[in-house]
Design an enzyme around this catalytic site. Structure first.
Site, mmCIF file in Angstrom:
data_model
loop_
_atom_site.group_PDB
_atom_site.id
_atom_site.type_symbol
_atom_site.label_atom_id
_atom_site.label_comp_id
_atom_site.label_asym_id
_atom_site.label_seq_id
_atom_site.Cartn_x
_atom_site.Cartn_y
_atom_site.Cartn_z
ATOM 1 N NE ARG A 48 7.020 -3.423 5.958
ATOM 2 C CZ ARG A 48 5.895 -3.207 6.044
ATOM 3 N NH1 ARG A 48 5.359 -2.955 4.679
ATOM 4 N NH2 ARG A 48 5.276 -2.893 6.999
ATOM 5 C CE LYS A 92 -2.600 -0.510 3.715
ATOM 6 N NZ LYS A 92 -1.869 -1.891 4.386
ATOM 7 N NE ARG A 132 1.766 -4.510 11.539
ATOM 8 C CZ ARG A 132 2.737 -4.163 10.488
ATOM 9 N NH1 ARG A 132 3.856 -4.864 10.424
ATOM 10 N NH2 ARG A 132 2.494 -3.255 9.484
ATOM 11 N NE ARG A 139 -4.529 -1.379 10.097
ATOM 12 C CZ ARG A 139 -3.489 -0.733 9.580
ATOM 13 N NH1 ARG A 139 -3.671 0.506 9.045
ATOM 14 N NH2 ARG A 139 -2.391 -1.544 9.505
ATOM 15 N NE ARG A 183 6.027 -0.509 10.466
ATOM 16 C CZ ARG A 183 4.820 -0.535 10.061
ATOM 17 N NH1 ARG A 183 4.580 0.276 8.883
ATOM 18 N NH2 ARG A 183 3.683 -0.724 10.630
HETATM 19 P P1 AMP Z 1 0.577 0.448 9.336
HETATM 20 O O1 AMP Z 1 1.664 1.279 9.093
HETATM 21 O O2 AMP Z 1 -0.484 0.880 8.669
HETATM 22 O O3 AMP Z 1 0.724 -1.034 9.052
HETATM 23 O O4 AMP Z 1 -0.163 0.692 10.819
HETATM 24 C C1 AMP Z 1 0.868 0.296 11.808
HETATM 25 C C2 AMP Z 1 0.177 0.170 13.230
HETATM 26 O O5 AMP Z 1 -0.690 1.355 13.456
HETATM 27 C C3 AMP Z 1 -1.127 -0.712 13.250
HETATM 28 O O6 AMP Z 1 -0.722 -2.067 13.313
HETATM 29 C C4 AMP Z 1 -2.023 -0.264 14.316
HETATM 30 O O7 AMP Z 1 -1.379 -0.626 15.597
HETATM 31 C C5 AMP Z 1 -1.961 1.128 13.860
HETATM 32 N N1 AMP Z 1 -3.035 1.893 12.944
HETATM 33 C C6 AMP Z 1 -2.680 2.150 11.670
HETATM 34 N N2 AMP Z 1 -3.588 2.685 11.101
HETATM 35 C C7 AMP Z 1 -4.786 2.423 11.973
HETATM 36 C C8 AMP Z 1 -6.304 2.250 11.868
HETATM 37 N N3 AMP Z 1 -6.879 2.679 10.758
HETATM 38 N N4 AMP Z 1 -6.861 1.773 12.825
HETATM 39 C C9 AMP Z 1 -6.306 1.499 14.149
HETATM 40 N N5 AMP Z 1 -5.122 1.121 14.045
HETATM 41 C C10 AMP Z 1 -4.362 1.899 13.307
#
Ligand code: AMP
Length: 219
Positions: free
Chosen positions: A130, A15, A174, A90, A163
């Site tokens: 990653r 993404k 996740r 999400r 990360r």
């Molecule tokens: P990402 O970088 O999109 O993989 O997000 C990393 C982490 O941020 C996720 O595992 C969640 O803990 C939190 N997070 C990001 N976007 C959301 C969302 N829309 N709703 C809830 N938690 C989020």
């Protein structure tokens, strides 16, 4: 006229990379909820501290906090032409809160939802290896897409880091969270005839082309 495009896909589906290409092609802002949470965590704000406690476990930050943060971000001037939303919504609650806010603001909901499909096996493989540039967020993979110089970004020379939530254990969590809580959005948006599915296991450029085609002609 503005446009709001959602990029839907599991963690590791590409993404972030694709949002960057779409942003350039469509002239829209790139709003990534995960990046906003990481920024807040780095700054040590109250929101950041709260988000960090969920992110470390691979769990979702509560809807109320997440929705408020993203809607605030969408009010910034660079979003006046619209945005590509990456990692948000999400949950169904987040999706309906976003639709409601957009309806109120411009009398129209979300324009398009692009779903990048990648198998679970491939996702685990990608997340486990990653590395990401600290400066420009470009992702690399130790096997599939290594940088030319170890630990340095090809694009900007920035330092690469892994990360904390990309460890195998958290990555598994996740993905579990994604498949239990987020994948219901696929059905939700398909019912509204907003969904375009794209095969995410092709070359990056091919995925990008399909996504652009899915958005339709730029304004
Ligand atoms: P990402 O970088 O999109 O993989 O997000 C990393 C982490 O941020 C996720 O595992 C969640 O803990 C939190 N997070 C990001 N976007 C959301 C969302 N829309 N709703 C809830 N938690 C989020």
């Amino acid at each position: 006229m503005s446009r709001y495009v959602i990029l839907l896909g599991a963690p590791g589906s590409g993404k972030g990379t694709q949002a960057d290409t779409l942003r350039q092609s469509l002239g829209l802002a790139h709003v990534a909820s995960g990046d906003l949470f990481r920024e807040a965590a780095q700054k040590g704000t109250e929101l950041g501290k709260l988000a960090k406690s969920y992110m470390e476990k691979g769990e979702l930050v509560p809807d109320e906090v997440t929705v408020a943060m993203v809607l605030e971000r969408l009010k910034e001037p660079d979003c006046s032409a619209g945005a590509i939303l990456d990692g948000f919504p999400r949950t169904l609650e987040q999706a309906s809160a976003l639709e409601k806010a957009l309806q109120q603001q411009r009398g129209q909901g979300i324009d398009r939802v692009l779903y990048i499909e990648v198998s679970e096996e491939e996702l685990l493989n990608r997340l486990g290896g990653r590395w990401i540039c600290r400066q420009c967020q470009q992702p690399y993979h130790i096997v599939n897409f290594p940088p030319k110089v170890e630990g340095r970004c090809d694009k900007c020379g920035g330092e690469l880091y892994q990360r904390a939530d990309d460890s195998m254990e958290t990555a598994r969590k996740r993905l579990e969270v994604y498949f239990t809580q987020t994948s219901s959005l696929i059905h939700y948006f398909a019912e509204k005839s907003l969904l375009t599915r794209v095969n995410g296991e092709q070359e990056v450029e091919a995925v990008g082309q399909e996504l652009l085609a899915g958005v339709g002609n730029p304004l």
